[in-house]
Design a protein around this motif. Structure first.
Motif, PDB file in Angstrom:
ATOM      1  N   PHE A   1      19.972 -13.617 -19.613  1.00 12.88           N
ATOM      2  CA  PHE A   1      19.228 -12.481 -19.074  1.00 12.88           C
ATOM      3  C   PHE A   1      17.836 -12.914 -18.635  1.00 12.88           C
ATOM      4  N   LEU A   2      17.407 -12.364 -17.526  1.00  9.12           N
ATOM      5  CA  LEU A   2      16.026 -12.488 -17.084  1.00  9.12           C
ATOM      6  C   LEU A   2      15.377 -11.141 -17.369  1.00  9.12           C
ATOM      7  N   ILE A   3      14.470 -11.086 -18.361  1.00 10.34           N
ATOM      8  CA  ILE A   3      13.957  -9.813 -18.849  1.00 10.34           C
ATOM      9  C   ILE A   3      12.500  -9.604 -18.427  1.00 10.34           C
ATOM     10  N   THR A   4      12.116  -8.356 -18.301  1.00  8.60           N
ATOM     11  CA  THR A   4      10.731  -8.026 -17.968  1.00  8.60           C
ATOM     12  C   THR A   4       9.836  -8.226 -19.181  1.00  8.60           C
ATOM     13  N   ASP A   5       8.565  -8.518 -18.915  1.00  9.47           N
ATOM     14  CA  ASP A   5       7.587  -8.637 -19.999  1.00  9.47           C
ATOM     15  C   ASP A   5       7.268  -7.279 -20.609  1.00  9.47           C
TER      16      ASP A   5
ATOM     17  N   GLY B   1      20.510 -17.371 -23.019  1.00 13.05           N
ATOM     18  CA  GLY B   1      21.507 -18.278 -22.470  1.00 13.05           C
ATOM     19  C   GLY B   1      20.876 -19.298 -21.547  1.00 13.05           C
ATOM     20  N   ASP B   2      21.717 -20.115 -20.909  1.00 15.05           N
ATOM     21  CA  ASP B   2      21.228 -21.237 -20.100  1.00 15.05           C
ATOM     22  C   ASP B   2      21.567 -21.140 -18.626  1.00 15.05           C
ATOM     23  N   ALA B   3      21.979 -19.972 -18.159  1.00 11.49           N
ATOM     24  CA  ALA B   3      22.205 -19.825 -16.721  1.00 11.49           C
ATOM     25  C   ALA B   3      20.889 -20.048 -15.979  1.00 11.49           C
ATOM     26  N   GLU B   4      21.004 -20.312 -14.689  1.00 13.44           N
ATOM     27  CA  GLU B   4      19.817 -20.657 -13.898  1.00 13.44           C
ATOM     28  C   GLU B   4      19.336 -19.455 -13.082  1.00 13.44           C
ATOM     29  N   TYR B   5      18.027 -19.306 -12.988  1.00 14.96           N
ATOM     30  CA  TYR B   5      17.413 -18.309 -12.109  1.00 14.96           C
ATOM     31  C   TYR B   5      16.411 -19.018 -11.213  1.00 14.96           C
ATOM     32  N   LYS B   6      16.451 -18.731  -9.917  1.00 16.74           N
ATOM     33  CA  LYS B   6      15.484 -19.312  -8.995  1.00 16.74           C
ATOM     34  C   LYS B   6      15.223 -18.338  -7.850  1.00 16.74           C
ATOM     35  N   ILE B   7      14.336 -18.709  -6.949  1.00 11.92           N
ATOM     36  CA  ILE B   7      13.977 -17.858  -5.817  1.00 11.92           C
ATOM     37  C   ILE B   7      14.558 -18.441  -4.539  1.00 11.92           C
TER      38      ILE B   7
ATOM     39  N   SER C   1       0.829  -1.209   0.000  1.00 17.29           N
ATOM     40  CA  SER C   1       0.000   0.000   0.000  1.00 17.29           C
ATOM     41  C   SER C   1       0.858   1.251   0.000  1.00 17.29           C
ATOM     42  N   VAL C   2       1.915   1.279   0.822  1.00 11.76           N
ATOM     43  CA  VAL C   2       2.797   2.443   0.895  1.00 11.76           C
ATOM     44  C   VAL C   2       3.491   2.659  -0.444  1.00 11.76           C
ATOM     45  N   ASN C   3       3.964   1.561  -1.066  1.00 10.90           N
ATOM     46  CA  ASN C   3       4.588   1.664  -2.380  1.00 10.90           C
ATOM     47  C   ASN C   3       3.636   2.281  -3.387  1.00 10.90           C
ATOM     48  N   ALA C   4       2.395   1.800  -3.381  1.00  6.88           N
ATOM     49  CA  ALA C   4       1.406   2.289  -4.331  1.00  6.88           C
ATOM     50  C   ALA C   4       1.137   3.773  -4.114  1.00  6.88           C
ATOM     51  N   GLN C   5       1.065   4.184  -2.832  1.00  3.92           N
ATOM     52  CA  GLN C   5       0.803   5.581  -2.526  1.00  3.92           C
ATOM     53  C   GLN C   5       1.914   6.479  -3.043  1.00  3.92           C
ATOM     54  N   LYS C   6       3.116   6.011  -3.020  1.00  3.40           N
ATOM     55  CA  LYS C   6       4.249   6.804  -3.489  1.00  3.40           C
ATOM     56  C   LYS C   6       4.468   6.671  -4.994  1.00  3.40           C
ATOM     57  N   GLY C   7       3.664   5.864  -5.664  1.00  2.87           N
ATOM     58  CA  GLY C   7       3.790   5.697  -7.103  1.00  2.87           C
ATOM     59  C   GLY C   7       4.752   4.610  -7.532  1.00  2.87           C
ATOM     60  N   TRP C   8       5.189   3.779  -6.598  1.00  3.31           N
ATOM     61  CA  TRP C   8       6.118   2.700  -6.912  1.00  3.31           C
ATOM     62  C   TRP C   8       5.352   1.428  -7.270  1.00  3.31           C
ATOM     63  N   THR C   9       5.931   0.657  -8.192  1.00  2.00           N
ATOM     64  CA  THR C   9       5.396  -0.648  -8.561  1.00  2.00           C
ATOM     65  C   THR C   9       6.462  -1.697  -8.340  1.00  2.00           C
ATOM     66  N   ASN C  10       6.123  -2.772  -7.649  1.00  2.00           N
ATOM     67  CA  ASN C  10       7.074  -3.861  -7.457  1.00  2.00           C
ATOM     68  C   ASN C  10       7.188  -4.686  -8.733  1.00  2.00           C
ATOM     69  N   LEU C  11       8.411  -4.920  -9.204  1.00  2.00           N
ATOM     70  CA  LEU C  11       8.647  -5.754 -10.377  1.00  2.00           C
ATOM     71  C   LEU C  11       8.894  -7.211 -10.000  1.00  2.00           C
TER      72      LEU C  11
ATOM     73  N   SER D   1       8.001 -15.524  -6.895  1.00  2.60           N
ATOM     74  CA  SER D   1       7.896 -16.162  -8.219  1.00  2.60           C
ATOM     75  C   SER D   1       8.577 -15.280  -9.252  1.00  2.60           C
ATOM     76  N   LEU D   2       8.705 -15.819 -10.473  1.00  3.00           N
ATOM     77  CA  LEU D   2       9.290 -15.065 -11.578  1.00  3.00           C
ATOM     78  C   LEU D   2       8.207 -14.543 -12.513  1.00  3.00           C
ATOM     79  N   ASN D   3       7.030 -14.324 -11.974  1.00  6.08           N
ATOM     80  CA  ASN D   3       5.951 -13.749 -12.767  1.00  6.08           C
ATOM     81  C   ASN D   3       6.366 -12.380 -13.298  1.00  6.08           C
ATOM     82  N   GLY D   4       6.131 -12.153 -14.600  1.00 10.55           N
ATOM     83  CA  GLY D   4       6.512 -10.888 -15.224  1.00 10.55           C
ATOM     84  C   GLY D   4       7.911 -10.882 -15.779  1.00 10.55           C
ATOM     85  N   TRP D   5       8.616 -12.012 -15.654  1.00  6.12           N
ATOM     86  CA  TRP D   5       9.992 -12.137 -16.145  1.00  6.12           C
ATOM     87  C   TRP D   5      10.126 -13.382 -17.012  1.00  6.12           C
ATOM     88  N   LYS D   6      11.093 -13.386 -17.927  1.00  9.36           N
ATOM     89  CA  LYS D   6      11.403 -14.600 -18.668  1.00  9.36           C
ATOM     90  C   LYS D   6      12.896 -14.657 -18.980  1.00  9.36           C
TER      91      LYS D   6
END
Length: 453
Positions: free
Chosen positions: A64-68, A41-47, A17-27, A32-37
């Protein structure tokens, strides 16, 4: 639901809520890796522990892990942890993705916030991945080179508003670039390729990734931090306030005259397409239009200039030129050498390469790597800093290639071994003109700017 779980959920909701009030968006949602792909290359990405973890693997190019989504103007903030000094990574911004590139494997290219824990210490510099190479090596801002800490999280900030790019590391300003190649693009997290199998399994962590795209206000930047401005013959308002001024306005010869002449040469030089050009003639010194010098003299200063050589060309930018010698040929002064090291024979003359590109001509060889040299037909950037204590530095494309002190014993010993030994107190004048040399070869100049120190 347990009370502790309810409390944690409430705190998370409050943070969102505080982020939203200040105009910030969480990427990154922390789980999860929602919003990313993953691409290229073949390096690994995990949480792990609410962080995205990139893990190196052998036999793969940069991954690279890129934004949608693509982003234009924004402020990006996140935290990054690199475990040791052997790793290298980066954060792409306003970058592009070509799925057909690299023989169908995919290619990411564009602006990158460098993550470099090595002894080079260029973290927060700006790199142009798979395109133009370095835009802002952090050698241009030594005050920021020791700010990255390994094994702990570091705060990253990138501000892109219009054509201005600013970076911070741990709340300290680092790089400032003015560039108009890409106005928008993806954001990406890079896992760098590795050259040795024993480098496999190295980790880099990113968390608390957020972006703001509206109600943006440019953050102030210290005036003593150098700006790389790639827009020809322009100064930002910040540069003007810091004392920078253009020595060439892109359209006229205002502020320049011929060396040993009352006005600007009638032939041998031209101004076209925003460039100040010395024209080709015989390949000899000052036999056509002759050298040109500034109408103003300078003592301590920071001078930058772009130059473009033709194949086999020879020229120079001289400083502390007094015009008191009344000599034949090119006027006398300390010279930042401009030379095609590959084709011009002067590169093999002198002593130990002290007549090569960016050298202090006939005195000190420029210590440079081939990768940082743009070939004839391409623009290079030169820089000369003369400090009030007479320390002098030469830079080529943002890399410091030599340093010396005018008037020191070491300097005088070099002069005694050079062609300049016949001139009393050579290069030690309190002030002098800036000179562009006519050596009979076609060379172009632009974005010539200076700041008195």
């Amino acid at each position: 639901m347990k009370k502790s779980t309810i409390t944690a959920f409430a705190l998370l909701s409050l943070a969102v809520s505080v982020n939203a009030q200040k105009g910030w968006t969480n990427l990154f949602d922390g789980k999860s890796l929602n919003g990313w792909k993953k691409v290229a290359g073949d390096a690994e990405y995990k949480i792990e522990e609410n962080a995205i973890v990139g893990i190196t693997v052998p036999n793969t190019p940069n991954t690279f892990l890129i934004t949608d989504k693509e982003y234009g103007d924004f402020v990006l903030e996140l935290e990054v942890k690199i475990m040791d000094t052997t790793s290298n990574s980066g954060i792409q911004f306003r970058s592009q993705y070509d799925a057909a590139g690299n023989k169908g494997k995919g290619k990411v290219f564009g602006y990158q916030y460098e993550l470099d824990p090595s002894s080079r210490k260029w973290t927060a510099g700006v790199y142009d991945e798979s395109r133009r190479d370095w835009l802002y090596p952090l050698m241009l801002n030594p005050s920021a080179q020791d700010l990255l800490k390994t094994g702990v999280y570091n705060k990253v900030r990138v501000e892109c508003i219009g054509n201005k790019i600013k970076t911070w590391i741990n709340d300290k300003p680092a790089a400032y670039v003015v560039d108009s190649v890409d106005a928008k693009g993806i954001i990406a997290l890079q896992v760098h390729s590795i050259g040795k199998p024993e480098m496999a399994g190295k980790k880099i962590f990113w968390k608390n990734i957020r972006i703001k795209t509206s109600d943006l206000k440019p953050a102030s930047f210290p005036s003593n931090i150098y700006t790389v401005n790639t827009i020809p013959n322009t100064l930002t308002e910040e540069e003007k306030k810091a004392g920078w001024k253009l020595l060439f306005d892109g359209v006229s010869n205002k502020g320049w005259k011929g060396a040993y002449k009352p006005g600007f040469p009638q032939n041998g030089w031209e101004i076209r397409d925003g460039e100040l050009r010395v024209l080709a003639s015989t390949g000899a010194e000052s036999t056509n239009g002759g050298d040109i010098v500034t109408e103003e003299q300078f003592s301590a200063f920071d001078l930058s200039f772009d130059f473009k050589l033709t194949a086999g060309a020879n020229s120079g930018v001289k400083y502390f030129v007094t015009l008191s010698e009344n000599n034949q040929g090119s006027a006398i002064g300390l010279e930042y050498q401009l030379l095609d090291d590959t084709l011009h024979p002067d590169a093999k003359l002198g002593r130990d390469g002290n007549r090569t590109l960016a050298s202090l001509y006939d005195l000190i060889k420029a210590d440079k790597q081939k990768r940082f040299i743009k070939q004839p037909g391409e623009w290079n950037s030169g820089r000369v800093i003369v400090h009030p204590d007479n320390r002098v530095e030469h830079y080529l494309n943002g890399i410091k290639v030599l340093e010396y002190q005018r008037g020191s014993q070491a300097y005088r010993d070099l002069v005694a071994l050079s062609k300049y030994k016949v001139w009393p107190a050579f290069g030690e004048a309190k002030q002098g003109y800036i000179l562009l040399q006519d050596h009979g070869n076609a060379v172009s100049f632009r974005s010539i700017k200076i700041r008195k120190l």
